[in-house]
Design a protein around this motif. Sequence first.
Motif, PDB file in Angstrom:
ATOM      1  N   VAL A 169       0.870  -1.187   0.000  1.00 32.32           N
ATOM      2  CA  VAL A 169       0.000   0.000   0.000  1.00 32.32           C
ATOM      3  C   VAL A 169       0.903   1.232   0.000  1.00 32.32           C
ATOM      4  N   LYS A 170       0.332   2.343  -0.463  1.00 26.42           N
ATOM      5  CA  LYS A 170       1.092   3.602  -0.419  1.00 26.42           C
ATOM      6  C   LYS A 170       0.423   4.507   0.606  1.00 26.42           C
ATOM      7  N   ALA A 171       1.201   5.069   1.519  1.00 25.90           N
ATOM      8  CA  ALA A 171       0.582   5.928   2.522  1.00 25.90           C
ATOM      9  C   ALA A 171       1.592   6.965   3.015  1.00 25.90           C
ATOM     10  N   ARG A 172       1.037   8.026   3.614  1.00 22.32           N
ATOM     11  CA  ARG A 172       1.888   9.110   4.115  1.00 22.32           C
ATOM     12  C   ARG A 172       2.192   8.853   5.590  1.00 22.32           C
ATOM     13  N   ILE A 173       3.439   9.070   5.962  1.00 26.78           N
ATOM     14  CA  ILE A 173       3.817   8.896   7.376  1.00 26.78           C
ATOM     15  C   ILE A 173       3.327  10.124   8.149  1.00 26.78           C
ATOM     16  N   GLU A 174       2.543   9.870   9.202  1.00 27.02           N
ATOM     17  CA  GLU A 174       1.957  10.999   9.940  1.00 27.02           C
ATOM     18  C   GLU A 174       2.588  11.234  11.300  1.00 27.02           C
ATOM     19  N   SER A 175       3.101  10.184  11.924  1.00 22.41           N
ATOM     20  CA  SER A 175       3.796  10.394  13.201  1.00 22.41           C
ATOM     21  C   SER A 175       4.817   9.272  13.391  1.00 22.41           C
ATOM     22  N   ALA A 176       5.605   9.400  14.459  1.00 22.25           N
ATOM     23  CA  ALA A 176       6.692   8.423  14.631  1.00 22.25           C
ATOM     24  C   ALA A 176       7.016   8.223  16.104  1.00 22.25           C
ATOM     25  N   GLY A 177       7.336   7.002  16.461  1.00 23.91           N
ATOM     26  CA  GLY A 177       7.873   6.698  17.790  1.00 23.91           C
ATOM     27  C   GLY A 177       9.296   6.202  17.609  1.00 23.91           C
ATOM     28  N   PRO A 178       9.983   5.800  18.683  1.00 20.91           N
ATOM     29  CA  PRO A 178      11.366   5.338  18.518  1.00 20.91           C
ATOM     30  C   PRO A 178      11.481   4.001  17.789  1.00 20.91           C
ATOM     31  N   HIS A 179      10.390   3.211  17.791  1.00 22.19           N
ATOM     32  CA  HIS A 179      10.491   1.870  17.182  1.00 22.19           C
ATOM     33  C   HIS A 179       9.673   1.714  15.916  1.00 22.19           C
ATOM     34  N   VAL A 180       8.740   2.613  15.683  1.00 20.59           N
ATOM     35  CA  VAL A 180       7.817   2.393  14.583  1.00 20.59           C
ATOM     36  C   VAL A 180       7.307   3.721  14.019  1.00 20.59           C
ATOM     37  N   LEU A 181       6.945   3.691  12.714  1.00 23.93           N
ATOM     38  CA  LEU A 181       6.318   4.869  12.086  1.00 23.93           C
ATOM     39  C   LEU A 181       4.816   4.608  12.012  1.00 23.93           C
ATOM     40  N   TYR A 182       4.017   5.685  12.006  1.00 22.34           N
ATOM     41  CA  TYR A 182       2.558   5.537  11.897  1.00 22.34           C
ATOM     42  C   TYR A 182       2.097   6.237  10.630  1.00 22.34           C
ATOM     43  N   ALA A 183       1.438   5.467   9.750  1.00 16.82           N
ATOM     44  CA  ALA A 183       0.975   6.044   8.481  1.00 16.82           C
ATOM     45  C   ALA A 183      -0.507   6.399   8.585  1.00 16.82           C
ATOM     46  N   GLY A 184      -0.935   7.273   7.667  1.00 20.21           N
ATOM     47  CA  GLY A 184      -2.362   7.585   7.563  1.00 20.21           C
ATOM     48  C   GLY A 184      -3.037   6.564   6.660  1.00 20.21           C
ATOM     49  N   GLU A 185      -4.329   6.807   6.311  1.00 24.61           N
ATOM     50  CA  GLU A 185      -5.069   5.915   5.412  1.00 24.61           C
ATOM     51  C   GLU A 185      -4.305   5.785   4.089  1.00 24.61           C
ATOM     52  N   PRO A 186      -4.189   4.576   3.539  1.00 30.83           N
ATOM     53  CA  PRO A 186      -3.468   4.425   2.273  1.00 30.83           C
ATOM     54  C   PRO A 186      -4.156   5.193   1.141  1.00 30.83           C
ATOM     55  N   ALA A 187      -3.323   5.628   0.194  1.00 26.81           N
ATOM     56  CA  ALA A 187      -3.854   6.404  -0.928  1.00 26.81           C
ATOM     57  C   ALA A 187      -4.403   5.498  -2.018  1.00 26.81           C
ATOM     58  N   ASN A 188      -3.962   4.231  -2.092  1.00 23.66           N
ATOM     59  CA  ASN A 188      -4.417   3.364  -3.185  1.00 23.66           C
ATOM     60  C   ASN A 188      -5.433   2.350  -2.708  1.00 23.66           C
TER      61      ASN A 188
END
Length: 443
Positions: free
Chosen positions: A424-443
């Motif tokens: 899936v393609k998505a925008r990264i919206e926030s981040a922690g030290p171990h993981v990134l959090y994406a928003g709703e996928p664009a596709n």
Amino acid sequence: MSRMRVAITKKPAESGARSAPAGELKTACIRTFGCQMNVHDSDRMRRMILDAGLSEVQDYESADLVVLNTCYVRENAVDRVRGHLGQLNRLRREGKVKKIALTGCIGAAEESAELKEQYGIDLVLGTHNTYELAEFIGLPTMRETYTPNLPGVEGRHSAFVTIMTGCNYRCSYCIVPAVRGRMICRSMDDVLEEVQRLTAGGTEYITLLGQTVDAWRESGKRFADLLKRVAEIAPRVWFTTSHPSNMEDRTLRIIGESPSIVKRLHLPVQSGSDRMLKMMHRGYKSDRYRRKIEVFREEVADGTLSTDIIVGHPGETEEDHEATLRLVEDCRFDTAYIFKFSPRRGTEAAEMPDRVPDEVVQRRFLEVLRAVEQNALRQNRDKIGSIEEIFIREGRTRNGRAIGETWSGHAVHVPAEAEPGSYVKARIESAGPHVLYAGEPAN
Ligand code: SAM
Ligand code: SF4
């Protein structure tokens, strides 16, 4: 998981274990502890179990046979397994579990005899004779399933492919050479054939496995040559574990150049102190490690870097610890697996004087952890706003998010219904030290 059969060879049993009576076992549960090698070994045993007509279950209560595939790298691994064995014995008394098998690295260690006696384990197998499980569950022995030439599991979105077994190093603290033996490299032809077969069957993601993959060689060819060929066949490729002494700059260049290789390097350093590296027999100095990282940064734009660090190895002084903190600062790791030293019977370090007191080990552990996390968080925040192509590893979990991986090797949570193995393609919206959090996928 699709089922497959492998060539079978009849041979006399070596472990002396008698097969379980035919028909007695209908269900089996495999519990895996430890590293990717163990996950892969469990895959092979899973195939034997399915081939023998047993169905796999996930909980002990509904299993006739329980296989504990174990890790021996740290002492608490044995304690954990003891807890499971105690629980299994209770279930056996209640007439639930019928047979217990102990396999993997603890099975190959001396301590397994004591565990067998204490918990009445039915079958104990080391890492070199896992294939004997086949005979125990009513199949003729499948010796091939534990030589390096073994088929993978077809049709899954990702698969491990072993390129070598064992290890020729003798790190002071490590039990692996004692339980997994010396290095055996699998031939390039065999590896490529397996990768071909897996990808033709729909496997998207291939991880090449070995304790020191960069030590792989075959008549003048080295790991970089093998990796390049695999990357030409498979849609997505990663490998682990690398060793700083064997790693060629050529390998780093190939990671940067090949669109199918995930841009993440796992390069264990263990310590930033040359004195400790020598005592551990790692075979490199911290300067060599730093140089490798410089090359990685040059060759692999947007790459991520992870490492293993041991704190509190016997003889580690405050100066040594500070050298590790400096290295952590310089190398800007995205992730580090930090281990408190654990004495393993039979290793050199277990006999060494100058043990580091527990409270000092704990403080050093937290200091290294903090340094790694602060840096990782800073770097992860730099990803906010970027659009990423994310490979889904696990479908929607209980918190409603799928778990995936970017091409740079970052772990990402995505609020999506995507299937494992898809992108899936998505925008990264926030981040922690171990993981990134994406928003709703664009596709
Ligand atoms: N072959 C890999 C290498 O040399 O980097 C690593 C293999 S080992 C199974 C995984 C990690 O466990 C090591 O990198 C080390 O950090 C850690 N480890 C191994 N033995 C240990 C011990 N006795 N105490 C603490 N950590 C240990
Ligand atoms: Fe253990 Fe060292 Fe071999 Fe890694 S390289 S498996 S740490 S002996």
